[in-house]
Design a protein around this motif. Structure first.
Motif, PDB file in Angstrom:
ATOM      1  N   ASN A  63      66.209  32.364  26.766  1.00 57.87           N
ATOM      2  CA  ASN A  63      66.140  33.784  27.098  1.00 57.87           C
ATOM      3  C   ASN A  63      67.349  34.232  27.909  1.00 57.87           C
ATOM      4  OD1 ASN A  63      64.866  36.417  27.355  1.00 57.87           O
ATOM      5  ND2 ASN A  63      64.397  35.813  29.445  1.00 57.87           N
ATOM      6  N   THR A  74      70.326  36.665  26.554  1.00 61.19           N
ATOM      7  CA  THR A  74      70.498  37.936  27.264  1.00 61.19           C
ATOM      8  C   THR A  74      71.928  38.069  27.778  1.00 61.19           C
ATOM      9  OG1 THR A  74      68.164  37.988  27.869  1.00 61.19           O
ATOM     10  CG2 THR A  74      69.641  39.334  29.184  1.00 61.19           C
ATOM     11  N   THR A 124      74.507  38.549  24.853  1.00 59.53           N
ATOM     12  CA  THR A 124      74.451  39.860  24.202  1.00 59.53           C
ATOM     13  C   THR A 124      74.744  40.991  25.193  1.00 59.53           C
ATOM     14  OG1 THR A 124      72.046  39.947  24.514  1.00 59.53           O
ATOM     15  CG2 THR A 124      72.847  39.111  22.390  1.00 59.53           C
ATOM     16  N   ASN A 163      73.229  42.067  27.824  1.00 58.41           N
ATOM     17  CA  ASN A 163      72.077  42.893  28.167  1.00 58.41           C
ATOM     18  C   ASN A 163      71.855  42.794  29.680  1.00 58.41           C
ATOM     19  OD1 ASN A 163      69.513  43.930  28.638  1.00 58.41           O
ATOM     20  ND2 ASN A 163      68.707  43.207  26.699  1.00 58.41           N
ATOM     21  N   HIS A 208      64.972  40.611  32.053  1.00 53.38           N
ATOM     22  CA  HIS A 208      65.327  39.404  31.300  1.00 53.38           C
ATOM     23  C   HIS A 208      66.140  38.420  32.134  1.00 53.38           C
ATOM     24  CE1 HIS A 208      63.884  41.589  27.912  1.00 53.38           C
ATOM     25  NE2 HIS A 208      64.901  42.410  27.869  1.00 53.38           N
ATOM     26  N   LEU A 209      66.784  38.902  33.206  1.00 52.16           N
ATOM     27  CA  LEU A 209      67.727  38.067  33.952  1.00 52.16           C
ATOM     28  C   LEU A 209      67.304  37.682  35.365  1.00 52.16           C
ATOM     29  CD1 LEU A 209      71.100  39.793  32.994  1.00 52.16           C
ATOM     30  CD2 LEU A 209      70.301  37.545  32.268  1.00 52.16           C
ATOM     31  N   ARG A 261      60.337  36.555  34.491  1.00 51.99           N
ATOM     32  CA  ARG A 261      61.176  37.158  33.445  1.00 51.99           C
ATOM     33  C   ARG A 261      60.416  37.205  32.128  1.00 51.99           C
ATOM     34  NH1 ARG A 261      66.064  33.934  35.683  1.00 51.99           N
ATOM     35  NH2 ARG A 261      64.740  32.219  35.075  1.00 51.99           N
ATOM     36  N   ASN A 268      63.599  38.417  25.951  1.00 50.11           N
ATOM     37  CA  ASN A 268      64.352  39.505  25.345  1.00 50.11           C
ATOM     38  C   ASN A 268      63.798  39.787  23.950  1.00 50.11           C
ATOM     39  OD1 ASN A 268      66.485  40.889  23.938  1.00 50.11           O
ATOM     40  ND2 ASN A 268      67.877  40.224  25.545  1.00 50.11           N
TER      41      ASN A 268
END
Length: 72
Positions: A32, A36, A39, A41, A46-47, A60, A63
């Motif tokens: 994940n 993330t 890409t 993001n 997500h992080l 988290r 994504n």
């Protein structure tokens, strides 16, 4: 001649529906976070593990673009 396509259409899916498949894959936190980051993001959900501890999820979340890519 009728063309038959494998699978189901979106409107044929239902909440909680499960699909058994012979090839299995465990999605990890590393999958994940790397996806993330690769890409670009910036979404904290997500992080940032610390930020997400204060949300209803508590951790988290994966994504959605990763989930889509994995399923398709």
């Amino acid at each position: 001649m009728e063309v038959v396509m494998a699978g189901v259409w979106f409107d044929e899916l239902s909440v909680g529906q499960r699909f058994e498949h012979p090839i299995r894959r465990t999605v990890t936190e590393t999958d994940n976070v790397l996806f993330t980051a690769m890409t670009h993001n910036p979404a904290l959900l997500h992080l940032d593990e610390e930020y997400m501890k204060g949300t209803p999820f508590g951790q988290r979340i994966v994504n959605s673009a990763f989930t889509l890519g994995l399923m398709v």
